[in-house]
Design a protein around this motif. Structure first.
Motif, PDB file in Angstrom:
ATOM      1  N   ALA A  96       0.820  -1.211   0.000  1.00 58.01           N
ATOM      2  CA  ALA A  96       0.000   0.000   0.000  1.00 58.01           C
ATOM      3  C   ALA A  96       0.857   1.265   0.000  1.00 58.01           C
ATOM      4  O   ALA A  96       0.357   2.352  -0.293  1.00 58.01           O
ATOM      5  CB  ALA A  96      -0.916   0.000   1.222  1.00 58.01           C
ATOM      6  N   THR A  97       2.142   1.122   0.294  1.00 59.46           N
ATOM      7  CA  THR A  97       3.033   2.278   0.432  1.00 59.46           C
ATOM      8  C   THR A  97       3.942   2.470  -0.768  1.00 59.46           C
ATOM      9  O   THR A  97       4.114   3.584  -1.279  1.00 59.46           O
ATOM     10  CB  THR A  97       3.890   2.134   1.709  1.00 59.46           C
ATOM     11  N   PHE A  98       4.559   1.380  -1.256  1.00 64.15           N
ATOM     12  CA  PHE A  98       5.576   1.486  -2.300  1.00 64.15           C
ATOM     13  C   PHE A  98       4.963   1.543  -3.691  1.00 64.15           C
ATOM     14  O   PHE A  98       3.879   1.009  -3.942  1.00 64.15           O
ATOM     15  CB  PHE A  98       6.544   0.307  -2.218  1.00 64.15           C
ATOM     16  N   SER A  99       5.716   2.174  -4.614  1.00 64.47           N
ATOM     17  CA  SER A  99       5.291   2.257  -6.016  1.00 64.47           C
ATOM     18  C   SER A  99       6.383   1.842  -6.984  1.00 64.47           C
ATOM     19  O   SER A  99       6.090   1.513  -8.142  1.00 64.47           O
ATOM     20  CB  SER A  99       4.851   3.692  -6.359  1.00 64.47           C
ATOM     21  N   ALA A 100       7.640   1.852  -6.556  1.00 65.37           N
ATOM     22  CA  ALA A 100       8.756   1.504  -7.436  1.00 65.37           C
ATOM     23  C   ALA A 100       8.872  -0.012  -7.580  1.00 65.37           C
ATOM     24  O   ALA A 100       8.476  -0.777  -6.693  1.00 65.37           O
ATOM     25  CB  ALA A 100      10.055   2.080  -6.891  1.00 65.37           C
ATOM     26  N   PHE A 101       9.455  -0.448  -8.707  1.00 61.22           N
ATOM     27  CA  PHE A 101       9.506  -1.871  -9.029  1.00 61.22           C
ATOM     28  C   PHE A 101      10.327  -2.663  -8.019  1.00 61.22           C
ATOM     29  O   PHE A 101       9.880  -3.698  -7.519  1.00 61.22           O
ATOM     30  CB  PHE A 101      10.073  -2.064 -10.436  1.00 61.22           C
ATOM     31  N   TRP A 102      11.541  -2.205  -7.705  1.00 60.26           N
ATOM     32  CA  TRP A 102      12.435  -3.009  -6.877  1.00 60.26           C
ATOM     33  C   TRP A 102      11.944  -3.179  -5.440  1.00 60.26           C
ATOM     34  O   TRP A 102      12.016  -4.290  -4.898  1.00 60.26           O
ATOM     35  CB  TRP A 102      13.857  -2.442  -6.924  1.00 60.26           C
ATOM     36  N   PRO A 103      11.438  -2.141  -4.778  1.00 61.90           N
ATOM     37  CA  PRO A 103      10.857  -2.382  -3.455  1.00 61.90           C
ATOM     38  C   PRO A 103       9.680  -3.345  -3.500  1.00 61.90           C
ATOM     39  O   PRO A 103       9.537  -4.213  -2.627  1.00 61.90           O
ATOM     40  CB  PRO A 103      10.419  -0.981  -2.987  1.00 61.90           C
ATOM     41  N   LEU A 104       8.849  -3.219  -4.524  1.00 56.38           N
ATOM     42  CA  LEU A 104       7.712  -4.134  -4.649  1.00 56.38           C
ATOM     43  C   LEU A 104       8.189  -5.557  -4.910  1.00 56.38           C
ATOM     44  O   LEU A 104       7.601  -6.524  -4.401  1.00 56.38           O
ATOM     45  CB  LEU A 104       6.788  -3.678  -5.783  1.00 56.38           C
ATOM     46  N   LEU A 105       9.250  -5.706  -5.704  1.00 54.02           N
ATOM     47  CA  LEU A 105       9.789  -7.032  -5.975  1.00 54.02           C
ATOM     48  C   LEU A 105      10.304  -7.678  -4.691  1.00 54.02           C
ATOM     49  O   LEU A 105      10.072  -8.868  -4.445  1.00 54.02           O
ATOM     50  CB  LEU A 105      10.913  -6.936  -7.002  1.00 54.02           C
TER      51      LEU A 105
END
Length: 409
Positions: A96-105
């Protein structure tokens, strides 16, 4: 009254928090499997990225399950389940917080998101091990059937609620991304509620007459064979997980997210109905025959759906598949518990789940790549063909297999 239905005669009351937790998790997984690809697309990611992130969720679950199978006996199941529930809470809040690819990965890999139609998370072997200890004989089959039924039914309800972001947008004026983030936060809240439920599980000092866990010895050969076969089935299923099937509907038929949610709701209800039918079918034709001879027609329906030009006909074929394809779930769990010795049940639950998670972790990326290349029929056809091959191999290997400890007449 509901508690009496959930806990048939001969089942320990400690199973009730597990069954309730399963229902809550299935509800959250049901809408998350549909919202995940839509959310990622809304963030600007491509279809290949959706496949990679889906693979990361399954691959992370596979490694966590492997750790449970290898070292989980050193810790009490209650502690591991409580830790998994907290991880679910953190996963929802992070997405719910992150939007960038690597943090989400990273969160996808270490977290508990489940983009598939079944439960492939770290919760599965832990809950199976506890349920196996809570009952014996026919009562064990009954409680596994209820476990699977609750999972299918609440996953269907979760799929129906996947239209909530559009409702929030139209009714409250909430932005689309904000509505998606709210649903991920709700997923985390479910993890917190599950943590509270698992607090009711017996603590180690109060365990009563639990079967002593042992490493695989007598049943090692049969578990290895089952694990190998189950991995083929799971790899095939990963090509048609709900997240990718949602993507298939959106891109091939331009279906709305609300319509897709309604489809998966009814599909999930049919799967839930099959959980009620499965024990009766297994009683008449046997566990292995039930697994095989319901799976094959379901796979043929999936292959046919890949080629039909009309969305309604495709849905009809997939509804038939839903009614048949999950009938093997409680039967498979009962079969694994039947063919191993009592002390090995916990280990068997983990080691048969590990290859399933590993195999299913690879295929969503392949399916996403095929969709990105415009080959919309290929993942569905490959899934159906591989599942039919698995069914035939399972039937050949185990059609005459006797339960552990059974003496030939």
């Amino acid at each position: 009254m509901l508690g009496r239905w959930l806990l048939p005669a001969g089942v320990d009351g400690a199973a009730l928090p597990l069954l309730t937790g399963k229902a809550l998790r299935a509800f959250a997984d049901g809408y998350m499997a549909l919202l995940l690809p839509a959310y990622l697309l809304a963030l600007g990611f491509g279809t290949l990225d959706v496949g990679i992130l889906s693979t990361a969720t399954l691959l992370g679950s596979a490694f966590a399950t492997l750790a449970v199978g290898s070292w989980g006996h050193r810790f009490h199941h209650r502690r591991l389940l409580l830790g998994a529930a907290l991880l679910m809470l953190g996963t929802g809040l992070s997405f719910a917080t992150f939007s960038a690819f690597w943090p989400l990965l990273l969160v996808a890999f270490v977290g508990t998101l489940n983009p598939s139609s079944g439960d492939v998370s770290v919760f599965l072997p832990l809950e199976h091990a506890r349920l196996a200890e809570s009952a014996q004989g026919a009562a064990r089959t009954a409680v596994f059937a209820r476990y699977s039924l609750l999972g299918a039914l609440f996953a269907a309800l979760g799929a129906l609620s996947s239209g909530a972001p559009e409702w929030l947008n139209d009714t409250l004026g909430l932005g689309r991304l904000e509505a998606f983030r709210l649903m991920f936060a709700a997923y985390g809240v479910v993890g917190g509620v599950v943590w509270l439920l698992y607090q009711r599980l017996p603590a180690p000092a109060h365990e009563a007459e639990a079967v002593a866990a042992t490493p695989l010895r007598e049943s090692r050969h049969v578990v290895i064979r089952l694990a190998a076969l189950f991995s083929v089935d799971a790899f095939a299923g990963g090509l048609a997980i709900n997240a990718l099937m949602t993507l298939w509907f959106l891109q091939r038929f331009d279906l709305s997210l609300t319509a897709a949610g309604q489809f998966f709701f009814w599909s999930g209800l049919l799967s839930a109905l099959s959980q009620l039918i499965a024990p009766r079918v297994a009683q008449r034709i046997g566990l292995v025959n039930t697994m095989v001879f319901t799976h094959i027609p379901a796979s043929l329906c999936l292959i046919a759906a890949a080629f039909v030009p009309d969305v309604h006909l495709a849905m009809a074929l997939l509804f038939v598949r839903a009614l048949l394809s999950q009938m093997d779930v409680p039967v498979r769990s009962a079969f694994v518990m039947e063919v191993v010795t009592p002390g090995e049940r916990a280990a068997a639950a983990s080691y048969t789940a590990v290859p399933r998670s590993l195999a299913s972790a690879v295929s969503p990326t392949i399916g996403g790549a095929l969709f990105a290349a415009g080959w919309f029929a290929a993942p569905l056809v490959a899934c159906g063909v591989l599942k039919i091959a698995y069914d035939l191999a399972l039937w050949k290997a185990f059609r005459r297999h006797r339960p552990a400890g059974h003496q030939a007449p």
